[in-house]
Design an enzyme around this catalytic site. Structure first.
Site, PDB file in Angstrom:
ATOM      1  N   SER A 147      21.166  -8.032   6.086  1.00 20.90           N
ATOM      2  CA  SER A 147      21.889  -8.407   7.274  1.00 20.90           C
ATOM      3  C   SER A 147      21.714  -9.697   7.489  1.00 20.90           C
ATOM      4  CB  SER A 147      21.522  -7.580   8.206  1.00 20.90           C
ATOM      5  OG  SER A 147      22.152  -7.770   9.599  1.00 20.90           O
ATOM      6  N   TYR A 161      31.470 -14.405  11.406  1.00 18.52           N
ATOM      7  CA  TYR A 161      30.303 -14.046  10.371  1.00 18.52           C
ATOM      8  C   TYR A 161      29.626 -13.194  11.215  1.00 18.52           C
ATOM      9  CZ  TYR A 161      26.133 -14.582   7.729  1.00 18.52           C
ATOM     10  OH  TYR A 161      24.531 -14.451   7.247  1.00 18.52           O
ATOM     11  N   LYS A 165      27.551  -9.214  10.068  1.00 16.08           N
ATOM     12  CA  LYS A 165      25.943  -8.838   9.799  1.00 16.08           C
ATOM     13  C   LYS A 165      25.583  -7.942  10.926  1.00 16.08           C
ATOM     14  CE  LYS A 165      25.609 -11.240   6.170  1.00 16.08           C
ATOM     15  NZ  LYS A 165      25.208 -10.559   5.033  1.00 16.08           N
TER      16      LYS A 165
END
Length: 258
Positions: A147, A161, A165
């Site tokens: 992650s 983004y 994650k």
């Protein structure tokens, strides 16, 4: 060779550059047979060849597999070829990811879909394929999702983004619950600022690098190898009772509020 991972078969996505490469090298050094996925390009194929030459122990302990992880079938293919080559899969590291810095107001649907498909959807299907094989084997296993510290905090130029994650972190927590009954442990590693191709341009700027290093209590940005040690721990039997955990590897960046 003997080590913490002696006798284990490990598969890693996005494994010929950056964090994935460092994990592949160190896991091989710790006795694992390593299966490395990479993008199907000439450049990545050459990097895969160089990696194989570096970590091969002369006993055919490395397999490289080209494939676009954003496609659901790629995860299945990685697992199938790993089992065909080595007989089983014991550890799966979902590492492949992209991060191009963008202004939120300028992000196109294509950029968002590509990022989500690679970073999250591809990870989901690859992890699912690995878990299905581990259940079939009946010996448990370890799944590690790479992650990011970005799962916990915002980033003005990472709006496409950071959700992916955060999704990886959540996925590892949920799969820890879903797969625990099979003896499969699922954990997440959250790297901080690591010197990789993702932030190469930022780190070339002396002022930006100084700013980044100034925020990190250890006084330096991380090296990909800094992530390999925690990954080996989570892959090894030393972490047999670690499940659903998130391991922040950031030099103290997250806790430095001043």
């Amino acid at each position: 060779m003997t080590g913490l991972l002696n006798g284990k078969v490990v598969a890693i996505t996005g494994g010929v550059t950056g964090i994935g490469r460092a994990i592949a090298i160190e896991m091989a050094r710790n006795g694992a047979k390593v299966v490395v996925n990479h993008l199907p390009s000439e450049e990545q194929a050459q990097l895969a060849k160089e990696l194989k030459e570096e970590i091969s122990d002369g006993e055919n302990n490395v397999l490289t597999i080209p494939g676009d992880i954003s496609l659901p079938e790629t995860g299945r293919r990685i697992v199938e070829l790993a089992v065909e080559k080595f007989g089983e899969i014991n550890v799966f590291v979902s590492n492949a990811g992209v991060c191009g810095f963008r202004e939120f107001l300028e992000i196109t649907p294509e950029t968002l879909f590509q990022t989500v498909n690679i970073n999250l959807n591809g990870a989901f299907f690859a992890i699912q394929a690995a878990a299905q094989q581990m259940v079939k084997q009946g010996k448990g296993g370890s799944i590690i999702g790479i992650s990011s510290i970005s799962a916990l905090v915002g980033g003005a130029h990472q709006t496409h983004y950071t959700p992916t994650k955060a999704g990886i972190l959540s996925l590892m927590q949920s799969t820890a619950c879903a797969l625990g009954k099979y003896g499969i442990r699922c954990n997440a590693i959250l790297p901080g600022t690591i010197s990789t191709a993702l932030n190469e341009e930022d780190l070339k700027d002396p002022e930006k690098r100084k700013y980044m290093e100034g925020r990190i209590p250890l006084g330096r940005v991380g090296d990909p190898k800094d992530i390999a040690g925690p990954a080996i721990f989570l892959a090894s039997d030393m972490s047999n009772y670690v499940n659903g955990a998130q391991l922040l590897v950031d030099g103290g960046l997250f806790v430095n509020l001043q």
